[in-house]
Motif scaffolding. Structure first.
Motif, PDB file in Angstrom:
ATOM      1  N   UNK A   2       5.769  18.974  -2.780  1.00  4.70           N
ATOM      2  CA  UNK A   2       4.810  17.905  -3.230  1.00  4.70           C
ATOM      3  C   UNK A   2       5.468  16.878  -3.653  1.00  4.70           C
ATOM      4  N   UNK A   3       5.220  15.696  -3.072  1.00  4.83           N
ATOM      5  CA  UNK A   3       5.784  14.443  -3.429  1.00  4.83           C
ATOM      6  C   UNK A   3       4.596  13.396  -3.989  1.00  4.83           C
ATOM      7  N   UNK A   4       4.819  12.894  -5.303  1.00 10.32           N
ATOM      8  CA  UNK A   4       3.919  11.918  -5.599  1.00 10.32           C
ATOM      9  C   UNK A   4       4.897  10.642  -5.955  1.00 10.32           C
ATOM     10  N   UNK A   5       4.555   9.391  -5.284  1.00 11.09           N
ATOM     11  CA  UNK A   5       5.417   8.292  -5.118  1.00 11.09           C
ATOM     12  C   UNK A   5       4.619   7.111  -5.525  1.00 11.09           C
ATOM     13  N   UNK A   6       5.003   6.663  -6.933  1.00 16.34           N
ATOM     14  CA  UNK A   6       4.501   5.303  -7.497  1.00 16.34           C
ATOM     15  C   UNK A   6       2.954   5.488  -7.312  1.00 16.34           C
ATOM     16  N   UNK A   7       2.045   6.376  -7.786  1.00  7.47           N
ATOM     17  CA  UNK A   7       0.977   6.548  -7.372  1.00  7.47           C
ATOM     18  C   UNK A   7       0.226   6.086  -8.806  1.00  7.47           C
ATOM     19  N   UNK A   8      -0.813   5.042  -8.458  1.00  7.65           N
ATOM     20  CA  UNK A   8      -1.855   4.603  -9.616  1.00  7.65           C
ATOM     21  C   UNK A   8      -3.201   4.747  -9.038  1.00  7.65           C
ATOM     22  N   UNK A   9      -4.232   4.649 -10.202  1.00 11.52           N
ATOM     23  CA  UNK A   9      -5.570   4.715  -9.716  1.00 11.52           C
ATOM     24  C   UNK A   9      -5.961   3.756 -10.932  1.00 11.52           C
ATOM     25  N   UNK A  10      -6.296   2.449 -10.770  1.00 14.31           N
ATOM     26  CA  UNK A  10      -6.746   1.653 -11.653  1.00 14.31           C
ATOM     27  C   UNK A  10      -8.040   1.417 -11.790  1.00 14.31           C
ATOM     28  N   UNK A  11      -8.879   1.328 -12.893  1.00 15.11           N
ATOM     29  CA  UNK A  11     -10.036   1.121 -13.407  1.00 15.11           C
ATOM     30  C   UNK A  11     -10.090  -0.168 -14.140  1.00 15.11           C
TER      31      UNK A  11
END
Length: 357
Positions: A2-11
């Protein structure tokens, strides 16, 4: 895996998760911690494909969740905090339904369902309506559906929620066994579970990863000093003098007052009659133990000072009754990293109600 690369979720108001970046190797069991509203569930929903990130990329066994979501999802088994169950179905019918959804070959479905039932302790409940199951058994069934298609990556959100102590131990053992051949991301509020089964810890706070470390290295990462608690038999002042004379020792603190030797005054002969047999036993009792002192000793340079303490006290003739290294607990570290949330955080919606933008 699993690779999570610079992930954002903005509200709105800049809530959500910001530049989450970590990877996991096959066979790792990673504990995912954080206070309510920190972004754990949002992150797990993005990894499983239920939410699309605002920015960044997620790869599962080489498959991009954005470009090849179907292939990526086939590699994942997901247990949300509330198991996705159909209360009107029986346990066996539900697992066969999940097997069809997961494209398990028809010739293997009976075997896979039977294996999941055996592993999760659901024997004898195959024909039971899900609505009538206890919360603990519903949780077991939720975990059964997550492993039914033999995924490479398991995402588990509070997998022991609602279970009794015996069931918790069994589920922990199962997760530990699954970690031998699978990658497991485990979110939980029960910190002892992390110590019991995880070989790595991720802590998220206010949407950002604030710690990524193996449990045995947490103290060093937090800049912890090397401290040793001691219980030593001998005269207090001389023991303190011996320890404070060591160059490797920065500080010596007395934890408790030294224990005093017990002294019992003999009763007057006219007041108490003592038998001859009792008198003999009284005269053969060993003398009271010498005084002991309990101390907390801090190293001058964060190095291990236990060997130096042993040789100094042994050479002086003062036996060590107990020696234990003191270190920050996972609870201490968690509180230290997550107690700086802004006061208005309580008024923001919880992450569980987040919906895809």
């Amino acid at each position: 895996m699993l690779e999570v690369k610079q992930v954002s979720k903005l509200y709105e108001n800049d809530r959500g998760v910001h530049n989450i970046d970590f990877s996991m190797q096959r066979g790792e069991i990673v504990g995912f911690l954080g206070p309510n509203g920190a972004g754990k569930t949002t992150t797990m929903r993005m990894i499983t494909g239920y939410l699309n990130p605002t920015h960044g990329q997620i790869w599962v066994d080489g498959h991009s969740m954005a470009d090849n979501p179907k292939k990526a999802r086939r590699k994942i088994g997901y247990l949300p905090e509330t198991p996705p169950l159909y209360p009107e179905m029986t346990v066996q019918a539900y697992l066969r339904f999940i097997a069809n959804l997961r494209d398990v070959p028809a010739r293997e479905q009976k075997l896979r369902v039977g294996e999941a039932i055996d592993k999760l302790g659901l024997q004898g409940r195959e024909k039971q309506i899900i609505r009538s199951l206890s919360k603990g058994y519903k949780q077991r069934l939720g975990l059964a559906q997550a492993i039914l298609h033999q995924p490479d990556l398991l995402i588990l959100d509070e997998p022991t929620s609602g279970l009794d102590p015996k069931q918790i131990i069994e589920i922990r053992q199962l997760i530990h066994e699954l970690g031998e051949n699978h990658t497991v991301l485990l979110s939980t509020h029960i910190l002892p579970e992390i110590n019991a089964i995880c070989n790595r810890v991720l802590i998220i706070n206010q949407g950002r990863v604030v710690l990524d470390e193996r449990p045995e290295h947490l103290g060093r990462t937090m800049g912890e000093t090397f401290e040793v608690s001691l219980e030593v038999k001998g005269p207090r002042e001389r023991i303190l003098t011996e320890l404070r004379s060591l160059e490797a020792v920065a500080e010596v603190k007395e934890v408790g007052a030294p224990s005093d030797a017990a002294t019992i005054a003999a009763p007057a002969a006219q007041d108490v009659f003592i038998s001859e047999e009792a008198s003999k036993e009284a005269t053969t009792e060993p003398p009271a133990a010498a005084d002991t002192v309990k101390l907390l000793v801090t190293s001058a340079d964060r190095s291990d000072i236990r060997e130096a303490l042993f040789f100094r006290l042994a050479g002086a003739g003062y036996p060590i009754l107990e020696m234990k290294r003191e270190s920050l607990s996972l609870e201490d570290i968690f509180l230290k990293l997550t107690t700086d949330e802004p006061a208005e955080a309580d008024s923001t919606p919880k992450e569980e109600v987040d919906t895809d933008a």
